[in-house]
Enzyme design. Structure first.
Site, mmCIF file in Angstrom:
data_model
loop_
_atom_site.group_PDB
_atom_site.id
_atom_site.type_symbol
_atom_site.label_atom_id
_atom_site.label_comp_id
_atom_site.label_asym_id
_atom_site.label_seq_id
_atom_site.Cartn_x
_atom_site.Cartn_y
_atom_site.Cartn_z
ATOM 1 N N CYS A 333 -0.510 -9.161 2.865
ATOM 2 C CA CYS A 333 -0.677 -9.202 1.415
ATOM 3 C C CYS A 333 0.187 -10.298 0.776
ATOM 4 O O CYS A 333 -0.086 -11.478 0.981
ATOM 5 C CB CYS A 333 -0.425 -7.817 0.838
ATOM 6 S SG CYS A 333 -1.180 -7.612 -0.771
ATOM 7 N N HIS A 446 -3.018 -3.561 4.063
ATOM 8 C CA HIS A 446 -1.848 -2.707 4.290
ATOM 9 C C HIS A 446 -2.246 -1.618 5.280
ATOM 10 O O HIS A 446 -3.363 -1.105 5.221
ATOM 11 C CB HIS A 446 -1.410 -2.023 2.988
ATOM 12 C CG HIS A 446 -0.830 -2.983 1.992
ATOM 13 N ND1 HIS A 446 0.380 -3.593 2.167
ATOM 14 C CD2 HIS A 446 -1.315 -3.430 0.820
ATOM 15 C CE1 HIS A 446 0.634 -4.370 1.128
ATOM 16 N NE2 HIS A 446 -0.383 -4.298 0.301
HETATM 17 N N1 LIG Z 1 0.868 -5.663 -2.279
HETATM 18 C C1 LIG Z 1 1.118 -6.950 -2.327
HETATM 19 O O1 LIG Z 1 1.746 -7.516 -1.444
HETATM 20 C C2 LIG Z 1 0.668 -7.669 -3.564
HETATM 21 C C3 LIG Z 1 0.774 -9.151 -3.469
HETATM 22 C C4 LIG Z 1 0.764 -9.839 -4.819
HETATM 23 N N2 LIG Z 1 1.866 -9.421 -5.625
HETATM 24 C C5 LIG Z 1 -0.537 -9.607 -5.523
HETATM 25 O O2 LIG Z 1 -0.628 -8.765 -6.386
HETATM 26 O O3 LIG Z 1 -1.493 -10.251 -5.217
#
Ligand SMILES: NC(=O)CC[C@H](N)C(=O)O
Length: 513
Positions: A333, A446
């Protein structure tokens, strides 16, 4: 109809509220009740995406599991995800509401309170009993007025309260008495019992103190719970997971997860910590990555600021050296986004920086959008290059939570995860790439390490490359083979512990009288 309910509040954060709520949910579930956990407001970067594509805090997911039910966003209608600089993203009823400062939120609370009551009633409709959790301590006198998570919430739905103190922290009598002293007369009346948690000593020595305490507070002590360790997925932002250190490193595959300031979803790595043959730990400084075989860049609530953290702290050269040495990097992510070339932020999401160079380890570009992707996904591994040799066609399951969309991919990138299902409907897209050398991997998913049919062959291939045995990595102990069954056994143990040490008869009468 007003359903039976009870709320666990604590004298401080991390006194064990979440776990005791889970335990009572389990007891009630075992006794044949349809019970739901509830916490009006969580502050955490470890969230979960439900089957309906809604976002919620993970503690209520764990508690719902203990209660034998599916998690629902109504069990945690407000989730605060701090992005830094006193700001946070507010998730209400599972959807992004907006970014607010703490002050803006404070002003918005009265309006929210009305909605909270309706949402609570909607949830309780489907259940026989509700076990609620407070947050931090109810004695934060500066926050009392607009409170919607402790006494404010209890008042809103007229719930009795059980107050939990942590004896391991020390000062348990003072914190219980002090907390009660700082409550108003009305509030004190709500407290029907106190519980002492995390006890390590001899109960006979503690007993006279319990009697003295009861004489002071005129509220019964409903139990003393011994200190215990169970593998439950707690999600509090104050957490001890980062303190784990590997024991002996020789003969092990060394995995280092970079401890980003806004690290989110550290539950992604629970599976790795349960493996034999690996040494997993968090790294806060570049030199801690020197001996790593696999470096993981985790998710982040603020990708751009965390990327700048990596640059300022001097992580960049070592990440490039790691790859040049033929070693592996894996981004999830936010970590995946950072591995790319460029990050664009035209709408100034998460931070005020508009554009930034990525780590340039994977040929992708990402743009942060105002819409958030929140979905559960299923798919499978589609590459057999590099360390993925034994993983081809293995199933993958997990979830996506991100504002950023990766908008550009170099043709030389190799897809390694193909999805076939999102939120229960057919959906075919690629959701993970590796570089042509199969050294740098990135995905939005995830929970990708949860399925061992992928994780074990992948890590064993890495272990082989290090000269360790081809089967050197396995699940520690045989009980973990089926993760769901393992978690069930943990919940039953927790319920047994509460049955042995809590005055359940009184708790039942608090609920059902
Ligand atoms: N859960 C995350 O790693 C989110 C990654 C990043 N902050 C986004 O919203 O795209």
């Amino acid at each position: 109809m007003h359903k039976p309910r009870v709320m666990f509040q604590g004298t401080a954060s991390s006194v064990g509220k979440s776990v005791l709520v889970a335990g009572l949910c389990r007891v009630l579930h075992e006794d044949g009740y349809k019970v739901t956990p509830y916490k009006s407001q969580n502050m955490s970067l470890n969230s979960y995406i439900t089957e309906e594509g809604k976002e919620m805090g993970r503690a209520q997911v764990m508690q719902a599991e203990a209660a034998g039910i599916k998690p629902h966003a109504l069990m945690n209608p407000i989730l605060i995800k701090p992005t830094g600089d006193m700001k946070a993203q507010y998730i209400i009823e599972g959807e992004v509401f907006k970014d607010m400062t703490a002050m803006e939120y404070q002003q918005f609370k009265p309006e929210l309170k009305k909605r909270l009551k309706t949402l609570y009633e909607k949830l309780e409709d489907d259940f026989d009993v509700v076990v609620l959790e407070g947050a931090g301590s109810p004695a934060e006198i500066n926050l009392r007025e607009g409170d919607i998570v402790n006494m404010g919430m209890a008042e809103l739905i007229d719930s009795p309260v059980i107050l939990i103190g942590d004896i391991d922290k020390g000062g348990v009598f003072a914190s219980l008495v002090g907390t009660l002293m700082l409550l108003s007369e009305e509030e004190r009346k709500r407290v029907k019992g106190v519980v002492i948690n995390k006890f390590r000593g001899d109960l006979e020595i503690l007993k006279p103190g319990l009697k003295m305490l009861e004489d002071i507070i005129h509220i019964p002590v409903l139990g003393v719970i011994p200190y215990f360790k169970l593998a439950l997925e707690d999600e509090d932002s104050v957490s001890t997971v980062f303190e784990q250190h590997p024991s002996t490193l020789e003969e092990k595959l060394i995995i280092k997860i970079i401890r980003l300031p806004h690290l989110s979803n550290f539950t992604d790595f629970n599976r790795l910590f349960a493996l034999e043959g690996v040494a997993v730990s968090y790294a806060s400084k570049p030199h801690e990555l020197e001996d790593a075989d696999l470096i993981i860049l985790p998710g982040s609530k603020n990708t751009i600021d965390d990327l700048n953290f990596l640059k300022e702290e001097g992580f960049v050269p070592i990440l490039h050296r790691h790859k040049a040495a033929g070693k592996t990097l894996f981004g999830i992510c936010g970590g995946y986004q950072m591995l790319g070339r460029k990050l664009y932020n035209p709408s100034l999401m998460e931070t005020t920086i508009r554009e930034v160079e990525g780590l340039n380890l994977l040929s992708i570009d990402t743009q942060f959008e105002t819409e958030k992707t929140m979905t559960q996904v299923k798919g499978y591994i589609v590459s057999d290059k590099g360390h993925l040799k034994g993983c081809l066609n293995q199933p993958i399951e997990g979830y996506e939570i991100h504002m950023g969309q990766t908008i550009w991919y170099d043709e030389s990138l190799v897809p390694f995860v193909a999805l076939n299902e999102t939120l229960g409907s057919a959906d075919h897209r690629i959701e993970g790439y590796h570089d042509p050398d199969a050294l740098v991997y990135g995905t939005y998913i995830h929970g990708i390490f949860d399925k061992l049919s992928f994780t074990l062959p992948f890590l064993n291939a890495l272990a082989c490359a290090k000269g360790l045995g081809a089967d050197s990595i396995k699940l520690a102990g045989s009980t973990h083979t089926d993760y769901a069954a393992f978690k069930e056994s943990q919940y039953s143990q927790l319920a047994n512990l509460l049955r042995d040490h809590l005055d359940l008869e009184t708790i039942y009468s608090i609920l059902f009288k």
